[in-house]
Structures are given as C-alpha cells and as structure tokens.
Design a protein around this motif. Structure first.
Motif, PDB file in Angstrom:
ATOM      1  N   ILE A  63      15.409 143.588  61.372  1.00  0.00           N
ATOM      2  CA  ILE A  63      14.926 144.785  62.071  1.00  0.00           C
ATOM      3  C   ILE A  63      13.426 144.674  62.355  1.00  0.00           C
ATOM      4  N   ILE A  64      12.671 144.145  61.372  1.00  0.00           N
ATOM      5  CA  ILE A  64      11.223 143.975  61.568  1.00  0.00           C
ATOM      6  C   ILE A  64      10.935 142.961  62.669  1.00  0.00           C
ATOM      7  N   LEU A  65      11.685 141.857  62.688  1.00  0.00           N
ATOM      8  CA  LEU A  65      11.456 140.825  63.706  1.00  0.00           C
ATOM      9  C   LEU A  65      11.969 141.240  65.081  1.00  0.00           C
ATOM     10  N   GLY A  66      12.879 142.223  65.104  1.00  0.00           N
ATOM     11  CA  GLY A  66      13.535 142.611  66.350  1.00  0.00           C
ATOM     12  C   GLY A  66      12.790 143.685  67.124  1.00  0.00           C
ATOM     13  N   PRO A  67      13.493 144.327  68.040  1.00  0.00           N
ATOM     14  CA  PRO A  67      12.848 145.285  68.953  1.00  0.00           C
ATOM     15  C   PRO A  67      12.313 146.537  68.275  1.00  0.00           C
ATOM     16  N   ALA A  69      10.260 146.654  65.654  1.00  0.00           N
ATOM     17  CA  ALA A  69       8.889 146.484  65.145  1.00  0.00           C
ATOM     18  C   ALA A  69       8.139 145.426  65.963  1.00  0.00           C
ATOM     19  N   PHE A  70       8.229 144.165  65.534  1.00  0.00           N
ATOM     20  CA  PHE A  70       7.504 143.101  66.243  1.00  0.00           C
ATOM     21  C   PHE A  70       7.932 142.996  67.700  1.00  0.00           C
ATOM     22  N   GLY A  71       9.206 143.281  67.943  1.00  0.00           N
ATOM     23  CA  GLY A  71       9.749 143.134  69.291  1.00  0.00           C
ATOM     24  C   GLY A  71       9.194 144.117  70.294  1.00  0.00           C
ATOM     25  N   ARG A  72       8.401 145.087  69.838  1.00  0.00           N
ATOM     26  CA  ARG A  72       7.747 145.990  70.779  1.00  0.00           C
ATOM     27  C   ARG A  72       6.709 145.238  71.617  1.00  0.00           C
ATOM     28  N   ASN A  73       6.267 144.111  71.078  1.00  0.00           N
ATOM     29  CA  ASN A  73       5.409 143.216  71.877  1.00  0.00           C
ATOM     30  C   ASN A  73       6.341 142.359  72.738  1.00  0.00           C
ATOM     31  N   HIS A  74       6.405 142.655  74.021  1.00  0.00           N
ATOM     32  CA  HIS A  74       7.375 141.993  74.901  1.00  0.00           C
ATOM     33  C   HIS A  74       7.104 140.498  75.027  1.00  0.00           C
ATOM     34  N   HIS A  75       5.832 140.100  74.988  1.00  0.00           N
ATOM     35  CA  HIS A  75       5.521 138.672  75.093  1.00  0.00           C
ATOM     36  C   HIS A  75       6.117 137.911  73.904  1.00  0.00           C
ATOM     37  N   TYR A  76       5.950 138.482  72.701  1.00  0.00           N
ATOM     38  CA  TYR A  76       6.535 137.864  71.497  1.00  0.00           C
ATOM     39  C   TYR A  76       8.060 137.788  71.624  1.00  0.00           C
ATOM     40  N   MET A  77       8.678 138.890  72.046  1.00  0.00           N
ATOM     41  CA  MET A  77      10.142 138.944  72.101  1.00  0.00           C
ATOM     42  C   MET A  77      10.690 137.947  73.110  1.00  0.00           C
ATOM     43  N   HIS A  78      10.059 137.845  74.286  1.00  0.00           N
ATOM     44  CA  HIS A  78      10.553 136.928  75.318  1.00  0.00           C
ATOM     45  C   HIS A  78      10.284 135.474  74.962  1.00  0.00           C
ATOM     46  N   PHE A 328      22.709 137.953  59.265  1.00  0.00           N
ATOM     47  CA  PHE A 328      22.315 139.333  59.014  1.00  0.00           C
ATOM     48  C   PHE A 328      20.984 139.671  59.677  1.00  0.00           C
ATOM     49  N   ALA A 329      20.111 138.666  59.820  1.00  0.00           N
ATOM     50  CA  ALA A 329      18.887 138.901  60.575  1.00  0.00           C
ATOM     51  C   ALA A 329      19.212 139.114  62.047  1.00  0.00           C
ATOM     52  N   SER A 330      20.216 138.412  62.552  1.00  0.00           N
ATOM     53  CA  SER A 330      20.612 138.618  63.954  1.00  0.00           C
ATOM     54  C   SER A 330      21.153 140.042  64.146  1.00  0.00           C
ATOM     55  N   SER A 331      21.767 140.610  63.091  1.00  0.00           N
ATOM     56  CA  SER A 331      22.191 142.013  63.154  1.00  0.00           C
ATOM     57  C   SER A 331      20.974 142.921  63.292  1.00  0.00           C
ATOM     58  N   GLY A 332      19.936 142.618  62.512  1.00  0.00           N
ATOM     59  CA  GLY A 332      18.704 143.395  62.611  1.00  0.00           C
ATOM     60  C   GLY A 332      18.033 143.243  63.957  1.00  0.00           C
ATOM     61  N   LEU A 333      18.104 142.014  64.523  1.00  0.00           N
ATOM     62  CA  LEU A 333      17.501 141.774  65.836  1.00  0.00           C
ATOM     63  C   LEU A 333      18.178 142.599  66.921  1.00  0.00           C
ATOM     64  N   LYS A 334      19.453 142.911  66.718  1.00  0.00           N
ATOM     65  CA  LYS A 334      20.183 143.713  67.711  1.00  0.00           C
ATOM     66  C   LYS A 334      20.037 145.216  67.453  1.00  0.00           C
ATOM     67  N   THR A 335      19.359 145.557  66.339  1.00  0.00           N
ATOM     68  CA  THR A 335      19.195 146.967  65.980  1.00  0.00           C
ATOM     69  C   THR A 335      17.864 147.487  66.507  1.00  0.00           C
ATOM     70  N   ASP A 336      17.927 148.424  67.410  1.00  0.00           N
ATOM     71  CA  ASP A 336      16.718 149.036  67.946  1.00  0.00           C
ATOM     72  C   ASP A 336      16.655 150.476  67.449  1.00  0.00           C
ATOM     73  N   VAL A 337      15.840 150.674  66.413  1.00  0.00           N
ATOM     74  CA  VAL A 337      15.715 152.015  65.832  1.00  0.00           C
ATOM     75  C   VAL A 337      15.188 152.999  66.862  1.00  0.00           C
ATOM     76  N   ALA A 338      14.428 152.488  67.838  1.00  0.00           N
ATOM     77  CA  ALA A 338      13.872 153.362  68.876  1.00  0.00           C
ATOM     78  C   ALA A 338      14.955 153.979  69.750  1.00  0.00           C
ATOM     79  N   SER A 339      16.178 153.393  69.723  1.00  0.00           N
ATOM     80  CA  SER A 339      17.264 153.964  70.520  1.00  0.00           C
ATOM     81  C   SER A 339      17.755 155.289  69.929  1.00  0.00           C
ATOM     82  N   ILE A 340      17.384 155.544  68.662  1.00  0.00           N
ATOM     83  CA  ILE A 340      17.709 156.844  68.049  1.00  0.00           C
ATOM     84  C   ILE A 340      16.564 157.797  68.376  1.00  0.00           C
ATOM     85  N   ARG A 341      16.712 158.533  69.460  1.00  0.00           N
ATOM     86  CA  ARG A 341      15.625 159.379  69.957  1.00  0.00           C
ATOM     87  C   ARG A 341      15.997 160.855  69.810  1.00  0.00           C
TER      88      ARG A 341
END
Length: 845
Positions: A63-67, A69-78, A328-341
């Motif tokens: 989740i931290i490595l994914g969208p 937290a860290f994934g909010r930086n689009h350059h890092y994510m791409h 399990f990290a790939s599960s976290g990578l697919k989890t976007d907590v921001a989608s819970i708005r």
C-alpha cells in the motif's frame, strides 16, 4: 513515456550503450523485488513488538509503495511500477502463491479434522454461515451504493462478498496460535480444526465463485448456467481423481523417501514440484483458479513423514521469503485508499468491518457456548476465527482479476482484512492470558515440594532423593560440553541423576516450525514422550547414547517459541519436573582451535537473562571453551571452585561436592580471603542502589537485607562440611586477594590448569568482589567474577560455569554505585566491609 507492450524486452544492453534498465522487464522486476522486500521487512521489524503476522507488513508495504502513498508521485509510479510491468510481477508472484497453497495443503491434516468431532465442525459451520448471510446483506448495500458494482452479476458478487466475510486464514491463525503458545491447548486445537473445516469450505465456495464469475466483464455477454455446472462437475472430478489415484501414488513415493533412507532421490522432489504446476494448470484449464489445484495436490502428500519435511525444507524459505511477499505487495499496489472518498465510502468501510467482525465472533461464540465451552474461551475462539490475512487477500485478488470487485470495493475489503487480522493478537492477549492456563494445571498436578536448589537435596537423608537437572541447548555445538558437565556431576550411585534435555528452537514463519510445535507441545507447553525409542533428532540421539553408557536417565524434548517467551517454557518444565538446577548455554561459544567466537544472537542472551530472573530453581550458565573436546589429552576433568562467600558461592560449592564423588573428576576449591591492611584495618566499601544505571552495562545486586555475620557462619559451615567429607578427594587452597582481585582470577583462567571453573554469580558480594562492582560490564548477567572469566579479551582458556542459587527473597536486583571510605578501619578484614554493606535500605553488598 508511452511504452509499446509488444516491444518490451527481457534485459537491456546496459547504460553505457544508452539503455535505461527500467525500460526492460527483468531489471525492473529485480528493482521492484528489492523495494518490496526492503519495505516489507522493515515494517515487519517495526510491527514485531506488536506480535503481528508478517502478512500485515507485506500488505501495508504494498500500500505504501502503491498509489495510496508513494504512487501519488506519478513519475515514480510510471517509472518503477508502470502498468505494463504488472502482469510480469504478478506472474512471478503467482508462482510463489501456487507453491504456498501447496504448502498449506501439506500442512493441513485431513485426518486431524475428522478426529476433531462435531464440536469443531459446528463452530466452523456457524463461523461460515452467519458471516456469509451477513455478506449477502452487505453485498446488497454495496451494489446499490458504489458506482459500477450493479453491473456485475448479483450471484457472482454475493458469493464473493460472502466468501470474503466468512473466510478464516488457516496459515495465519496457526502462526498466531503458536506465537501465543495456544496451538496445542484446547482452545488452539478447536480453533485449528474449525479453521481447517472453514478453509476447505472456503475453497469450495471460491471455486463456485470463480465458476460463476467467468470473465466478469461488466456489461459483457453472460455465460450459460450450464457452463458453471460443467466447471463444478469437472472440479469435483479433479478432486476425486487426486484423492483416489494421485494420493496412493504419493504415499508410495513418501514410503520410498522415509527416514530409513539416507537421502531423498532428487527425481521424487522434481516429480512433486512438477505435480504442483500440473495440478495448477489442470484447474485453470477447468475454469477454477490454479491455486485450487496446488492446494488439493498438497492434501495428497502423507503428513508427518520425512518426505513432507524434506519438501518443506526445499520450498518454504524461497517461497515464503521471496515470492510470497511479491504477491501480497502486489495486492497493496492495487489498493488505492484514495478511492474511498467522502463520508459515505468511509461509512461503508465501517459497515463492512463491523459486519465481518460481528458475524464471525457472534456466530462462533453462540455455538461454542452451546457446546458448553466457557464464555471466555468461546469469545477467544470467535476472535481467532475472525483472522483473515493471506487467504482473504487471495480471494480479493481473484475477485479483482475477474472484475467482480472494482477499485473502491477492493480497497474497502483489503482494509477490512488488515484491520481484522491486526486486532486478533492484541485482543486475544488482553482477554485470554497466554501460556498460563496449562502451567497452572500442570503445576497443581504435582505433589510434594519442588527441589529448588542443590542444598535441598543434601539436607535430606532419604536415599531416594535424586538430582534432577534441566539442560538446555541451541544446537549440536552444545552437546559435548553438556554431556561432559553432566557426566562430571553424575554420582556413582545408581539412579541418582535424572536429566531433562531441552532443545531450544526459535519459532519462525516457516510451516515446518508450526508442525514441530504441534509435535513437541501438549496443552501449550513442551512435553516429554514417555514411550521409549522415540528420539526425533540427532541431538536427542546423542543423549540417548550417553544414557545407555552412563547411569543417567535422559528425557528429551523440544521447546519451540518466540525468543520473548522462551523462558516461560524453560521455567514451566523446571517447575513441573521439580528440577534442582537449570543449565543454560551462554549466547557465545569460544573455539580454542582458532580463538574465534560464535555468537548465536543477542535474543538468546535475553532468554538467559529472563530465565535467571524467573527460574523456580538454581541456574547455571555455561560458558564453553571446548569442554569435552576429544582432542584434549588429559582424560580426567579438572574442576576449580572459586569461593568468595555468599549464597551463590555456597551453591557452587554444593555442586563441587557432587563432582567430587566422581572418580574421574579432580576438584580444587580456591577460597579468596581479604588481605589485612598494615594498620590492622581495611577500607570500607559501600554499594548504594543506582536504578538510573543500565542493567545491561552494570552489575546488579540483590536488594534483600542480609545478616552478614550469619552469612559468614554459613560459609564456614559449608566449607567445613566439604573438607571433612572429601578430605582426600578435594584439594583446598586459600588465596590472599591482591589489590585487584580480577588479576588473580584471570591468572588462574589463563594457566590452563583447569578444564572448568565454577563460580557463584555473587548477588551478595564480599568486600573483594565489591571492589569491582562498578567495573564496566560486558556480560552483566554473569556477575563480576563470571564476567571477568567469560570476557574474550582476558585470555582465559578454561570453560566457566556461573551458578545462581534460587531464593525468592533474592530475586529483586538493581545496579549500584560504589563508595570507598579509606578511613573506615575498625573491625578488620571482611567484617569492616560487612558493616558498610550489611543493609540495603541505603547501602548494600
């Protein structure tokens, strides 16, 4: 930069030729793996004090490595986790998942499920049914609230939600129970059997959900119900074939690889690994997820044999340590907590968590009460059955892969799984104190007074009194020194020594660790098998050979615990078996051949410290410098007892008296006496409590008030009795202490005149020992003299045994500060020091 998926290559030509490794599949996979392992391992270390299973750290790491937290930086994510790399990462992780589910099947014993009876079945049925029904209601709310979910087939969505809320993670539950020492208690065994039922039912429901889901594309063409029926019938046929045809074949293979054979043929191992892959392919071909095939294949392997153990040894470290964290990290990578708005989405999360917990806990609690299980145990069962974790994430990933769950639903259910698993251990520990119920029951079953110290044995005249010892060891390196020590203590009289040998093993995340716990524990604690001929490993075998040669009754066991609670096992066995002394191996072992030091870990030092604090009997800490080595030319043992005075030194003297009975042991007692000053007086040494000092770096002394005159009388009596009884067998010397007592002690250790030096811990130090009380400690748990002899830099070649006598009144210890009064003459010798150190209210010795 847009990347054409068809142009992706495996490896680059290197940066010198203008290639960016992150544009190529394999270098990017390496970087992703390193990142995932680094973050998840760091989080696991941080969560370890909270007693959380490793899967929590792996999911949170993703989740931290994914969208979120860290994934909010689009350059890092791409750049680091581009979309085109997801199938590659998940494919590699899925191989790990395939073999992990094989290990789960290998760990799950169907015969134990059958033996568990109707109680576990009833609890499991209630633990599935009520949450599943609740899941139907939640599914209705989510479908009508979350955008897009109403396009998914109602039957598919209901089944996935029901499974997600009703599942219990059998592998995670096993590790939590082992950590809390509940695995082999009544609560633990019931929970494991119910979870096993739950697991089997969950996989059947999951297979049904997958069969119903198909491709799951919203708005796409719906399948004919006949196809789902064919998928289910084919799945049943696959299970039947595996149980009727493959299982007997694997039983034959396991027989060929039994413990009677020296080695397992590699062909059988390769055949089994290929069988895992083939089973996964078969169920995927049918239309059920490939992990179902691997799980069923694991069930076909015979349990408890050498073949299953070898398979685990070959597979589990690579799978659990490297591949599974990727899944399990790939599960976290697919989890976007921001989608819970918004409040509505967070309200849905609260609803899902509340429904999942209430359905599981209340359903289990109600049925457990019907089976006359006490209310507290019934509540604990409900909390344990609420564990989600691994299997839950697998279900959710399949649901997302089949497009039954969208991003928001997936994130809500992942957070629900994290929360329910996270609260399990703390709430169970709060409600149901682990490791005490079995202890209390066991302790009350023993009649008579436990033998607390060696002096209690010699104080009685009954010939039937035997010395009971508990010898602990970490591995094969401790065996020669322990056998040599035990042999030197062994009386020539028949049946005068009973030895309990405990192999200390740290509890790990490995499946084999859990299986070892189930074999080596009963009612939550280590037990000793009363049947002869059951020696499970080569360590026990070495002591079996010794028991046949010597007149010693040996009983082996294994203690498998987290290091933080290992002392509970040791102290429990010492209490229930009424042992007089525990022998512990020092956390460092010195090799005389090349002057090297082997450190088994700081955690084991903590185990020794906690045993010294909580032991119900005397304790000996053995610093091994080659005691019992076959290369030593002198066939007899030369033992030196250093005597300064006090309860610990008298216990060391008691041990020396037992050694003197052995014809091959030469015992020398060296009594240190204080040198008189020229004017007839002496320095007064005052030790004042200093709680601000660190017990790790400073020696601690007992806070109990001692009558110094009475202690001196007891010292003289003990020495007098030893000399009169063993006048010819024991050599007695008196040594006048120099200005620095450490010089004389170290000189004796360096001389090589003695194989073993026995010294008391000195919690009530004499004036001589008090002189070095504020010396910087290297190993404070050994006391001042023991620490001097154990330090590697002093050139001591003898092994050292530090003895602490058991006395509840002496248990409280604090570090001290030394005050010297050079004008404190008067009483002479040790008596003047005694006057300065007789009371602990303000000062101590």
């Amino acid at each position: 930069m847009a990347v054409n998926i068809t142009s992706i290559k495996t490896s680059s030509n290197g940066a010198w030729q203008g290639d960016n490794p992150l544009d190529f599949a394999f270098p990017l996979l390496i970087l992703q793996t390193i990142l995932i392992l680094a973050v998840s391992r760091s989080l696991a270390f941080l969560l370890k004090p909270l007693r959380q299973p490793k899967v929590i750290a792996e999911i949170v790491g993703g989740i931290i490595l994914g969208p979120s937290a860290f994934g909010r930086n689009h350059h890092y994510m791409h750049r680091v986790f581009p979309k085109w790399s997801a199938p590659i990462l998940e494919s590699v992780a899925s191989i790990g998942l395939l073999f992990f589910l094989f290990l789960v099947g290998l760990e799950l014993d169907l015969s134990s499920i059958r033996r568990s009876g109707s109680r576990a079945f009833g609890i499991a049925a209630a633990g599935i049914t009520l949450p599943f029904v609740c899941g139907i209601g939640v599914a209705f709310v989510l479908r009508s609230t979350i955008a897009g979910e109403d396009q998914v087939g109602y039957g598919q969505f209901v089944v996935f939600m029901g499974v997600a809320l009703s599942i219990t993670a059998f592998p995670v539950l096993a590790r939590i129970l082992a950590e809390l020492k509940l695995l082999t208690t009544r609560v633990g065994e019931t929970a494991m059997a119910a979870a096993a039922f739950n697991d089997v039912a969950a996989w059947i429901l999951l297979a049904l959900a997958v069969a119903l889901a198909g491709d799951g594309v919203p708005g796409g063409p719906h399948k004919s119900p006949v196809i789902s029926v064919w998928v289910m019938l084919s799945g049943l046929g696959f299970v039947g074939f595996m149980m009727l045809a493959v299982r007997p074949a694997m039983k034959w293979v396991a027989g060929r690889c039994s413990s009677e054979h020296d080695a397992v043929d590699e062909a059988y191992i390769c055949l089994t690994l290929a069988g895992v892959m083939a089973s996964g392919f078969a169920t995927d071909l049918i239309g059920i997820h490939s992990i179902f095939g691997a799980f069923v294949f694991g069930l076909t392997i015979p349990k408890g044999g050498a073949f299953a153990e070898r398979l685990m040894e070959r597979i589990e470290d690579f799978v659990s340590g490297l591949l599974l964290p990727l899944y399990f990290a790939s599960s976290g990578l697919k989890t976007d907590v921001a989608s819970i708005r918004g409040g509505k989405s967070w309200g849905l999360l609260a609803l899902v968590i509340t429904t999942a917990c209430a359905g599981k806990i209340l359903g289990t609690f109600a049925v457990a009460m019907m089976y006359m299980i006490p209310a507290r145990e019934a509540l604990v069962l409900g909390l344990l059955m609420n564990t989600k974790g691994l299997v839950e994430l697998i279900v959710l990933n399949i649901g997302k892969e089949k497009k039954v769950l969208n991003d928001e639903t997936f994130a809500i259910l992942v957070l629900m799984a994290l929360f329910t698993t996270f609260i399990t251990t703390p709430t169970v520990m709060l409600i149901y104190k682990p490791a005490r119920h079995g202890a209390d029951a066991s302790s009350s079953s023993h009649s008579g007074t436990p033998r607390r110290k060696l002096g209690d044995l010699t104080a009685t005249k009954e010939s039937k009194d035997e010395l009971r010892m508990l010898a602990c060891l970490h591995g094969p390196g401790n065996v020669p020194s322990l056998i040599t020590l035990v042999e030197s203590i062994r009386s020539t009289k028949i049946s005068q020594l009973k030895l309990f040998v405990m192999h200390l093993v740290e509890l790990t995340e490995r499946s084999s660790s859990i299986i070892m716990v189930q074999r080596a524990r009963k009612n939550g604690f280590p037990f000793f098998n009363r049947r002869r001929g059951r020696w499970h490993d080569r360590l026990s075998g070495a002591f079996q050979a010794y028991s046949q040669l010597g007149r010693v009754k040996v009983r082996p066991t294994t203690a498998i615990s987290a290091l933080a609670t290992m002392h509970e096992d040791i102290c429990h066995v010492a209490e229930t078996k009424r042992v007089a002394v525990i022998i512990l191996p020092f956390h460092k072992q010195y090799w005389s051949d090349d002057d090297s030091v082997e450190n088994v870990g700081h955690g084991w030092r903590g185990v020794n410290q906690r045993v010294l604090k909580h032991a119900p009997c005397s304790v000996g800490l053995l610093v091994d410098r080659g005691l019992g080595q076959a290369s030593r030319p002198n066939p007899s043992q030369r033992v030196c007892i250093l005597f300064f005075g006090g309860p610990d030194d008298r216990e060391a003297l008691e041990l020396g008296g037992r050694m003197a009975e052995h014809p091959a042991v030469k015992v020398t007692v060296v009594r240190f006496v204080e040198r008189e000053e020229a004017d007839g007086g002496s320095k007064a040494v005052t030790l004042r409590p200093s709680p601000s000092k660190s017990p790790e770096q400073n020696y601690s002394f007992s806070t109990a008030v001692m009558n110094r005159q009475k202690e001196e009388e007891l010292d003289e009596t003990a020495l007098g009795e030893l000399r009169s009884k063993w006048e010819e067998a024991v050599e007695y010397k008196e040594k006048v202490a120099s200005s620095n007592v450490t010089e004389g002690v170290v000189a004796m250790g360096r001389s090589g005149d003695y194989d073993l030096m026995v010294v008391g811990k000195g919690r009530f130090p004499s004036a001589m020992v008090a002189e070095i009380a504020d010396r910087q400690a290297e190993h404070a748990e050994l006391g001042p003299i023991g620490d001097v002899l154990a330090s590697a830099g002093n050139g001591v070649v003898s092994s050292v045994l530090v003895i602490q006598q058991h006395d509840v009144a002496h248990a409280e210890e604090v570090p001290v500060v030394k005050v010297v009064d050079n004008g404190g003459g008067g009483g002479g010798g040790s008596s003047s020091a005694a006057a300065a150190m007789g009371e602990m209210g303000d000062s101590v010795v």
